[in-house]
Design a protein around this motif. Structure first.
Motif, mmCIF file in Angstrom:
data_model
loop_
_atom_site.group_PDB
_atom_site.id
_atom_site.type_symbol
_atom_site.label_atom_id
_atom_site.label_comp_id
_atom_site.label_asym_id
_atom_site.label_seq_id
_atom_site.Cartn_x
_atom_site.Cartn_y
_atom_site.Cartn_z
ATOM 1 N N GLN A 38 31.930 53.398 32.653
ATOM 2 C CA GLN A 38 32.795 52.249 32.149
ATOM 3 C C GLN A 38 33.788 52.587 32.597
ATOM 4 O O GLN A 38 34.684 51.256 33.054
ATOM 5 N N ARG A 39 34.469 53.422 33.639
ATOM 6 C CA ARG A 39 36.296 53.044 34.242
ATOM 7 C C ARG A 39 35.857 52.067 35.414
ATOM 8 O O ARG A 39 36.759 51.594 35.376
ATOM 9 N N LYS A 40 34.356 52.143 35.485
ATOM 10 C CA LYS A 40 34.531 51.733 36.894
ATOM 11 C C LYS A 40 34.304 49.928 36.884
ATOM 12 O O LYS A 40 35.353 49.049 37.019
ATOM 13 N N ALA A 41 33.561 49.688 35.696
ATOM 14 C CA ALA A 41 33.226 48.397 34.531
ATOM 15 C C ALA A 41 34.919 47.901 34.846
ATOM 16 O O ALA A 41 35.302 46.989 34.712
ATOM 17 N N LYS A 42 35.827 48.818 33.748
ATOM 18 C CA LYS A 42 36.986 48.269 33.505
ATOM 19 C C LYS A 42 37.922 47.730 34.911
ATOM 20 O O LYS A 42 38.403 46.909 34.630
ATOM 21 N N MET A 43 37.800 48.565 35.860
ATOM 22 C CA MET A 43 38.591 48.753 37.055
ATOM 23 C C MET A 43 38.089 47.323 37.779
ATOM 24 O O MET A 43 39.147 46.297 38.378
ATOM 25 N N GLU A 44 36.941 46.805 38.008
ATOM 26 C CA GLU A 44 36.458 45.422 38.598
ATOM 27 C C GLU A 44 36.979 44.685 38.119
ATOM 28 O O GLU A 44 36.997 43.562 38.345
ATOM 29 N N ALA A 45 37.000 44.434 36.384
ATOM 30 C CA ALA A 45 37.079 43.868 35.605
ATOM 31 C C ALA A 45 38.783 43.156 36.023
ATOM 32 O O ALA A 45 38.990 41.906 35.689
ATOM 33 N N MET A 46 39.331 44.346 35.367
ATOM 34 C CA MET A 46 40.671 44.489 36.187
ATOM 35 C C MET A 46 41.299 43.573 37.470
ATOM 36 O O MET A 46 41.712 42.286 37.167
ATOM 37 N N LYS A 47 41.010 44.085 37.982
ATOM 38 C CA LYS A 47 40.277 43.665 40.106
ATOM 39 C C LYS A 47 40.560 41.067 39.813
ATOM 40 O O LYS A 47 40.931 40.902 40.630
ATOM 41 N N ALA A 48 39.174 41.568 38.616
ATOM 42 C CA ALA A 48 37.977 39.898 39.014
ATOM 43 C C ALA A 48 39.780 38.986 38.482
ATOM 44 O O ALA A 48 39.702 38.036 38.935
ATOM 45 N N ARG A 49 40.506 40.128 37.074
ATOM 46 C CA ARG A 49 41.552 38.999 36.343
ATOM 47 C C ARG A 49 42.753 38.695 37.438
ATOM 48 O O ARG A 49 43.168 37.489 37.039
#
Length: 137
Positions: free
Chosen positions: A79-90
């Motif tokens: 979940q943390r990894k997915a959140k980080m990837e989403a943050m990077k995309a934003r």
């Protein structure tokens, strides 16, 4: 030019992420952790006037909580990894939109200012951690 800016952004993000790690994030010695746990249980027993049966029940409850925590650790990491990837995309989307709005000189200046602000925050955090560590000693 775009590749250089993206590369720089990823380097900065990686550096910032590494700076966020604290010594407490490192794995602790299990024997030391168990010793602290025993000390806390003794303190609770003295402060709350617990019976040995209550202490055993609390210890069992703690064991159950730790087992659940270990069981959910991989899920939490994903979940943390997915959140980080989403943050990077934003962040990439934001940078792309800013690049469309600003001239190349303005964008370069804006990026430099962002990096300076991040460095200032990093320094303040390090100073705060040093104060915190010196206060606990």
């Amino acid at each position: 030019m775009k590749k250089i800016v993206f590369s720089a952004a990823f380097v900065v993000m990686g550096t910032f992420a590494m700076a966020q790690q604290t010594p407490m994030m490192n794995k602790k010695d299990p024997a030391e952790m168990e010793q602290k746990r025993q000390e806390k249980l003794k303190m609770m027993q003295a402060e709350l006037n617990l019976t040995s049966a209550q202490v055993a029940q609390i210890k069992a409850l703690q064991d159950k909580k730790m087992a659940e925590k270990q069981q959910n650790a991989s899920q939490m990491q994903e979940q943390r990894k997915a959140k980080m990837e989403a943050m990077k995309a934003r962040q990439e989307q934001w940078n792309a939109e800013m690049r469309k709005i600003l001239t190349p000189e303005q964008y370069t200046k804006w990026e430099a200012k962002k990096q300076q602000n991040m460095q200032n925050k990093r320094q303040k955090m390090q100073q705060h951690q040093m104060k915190k560590m010196s206060a606990t000693k």
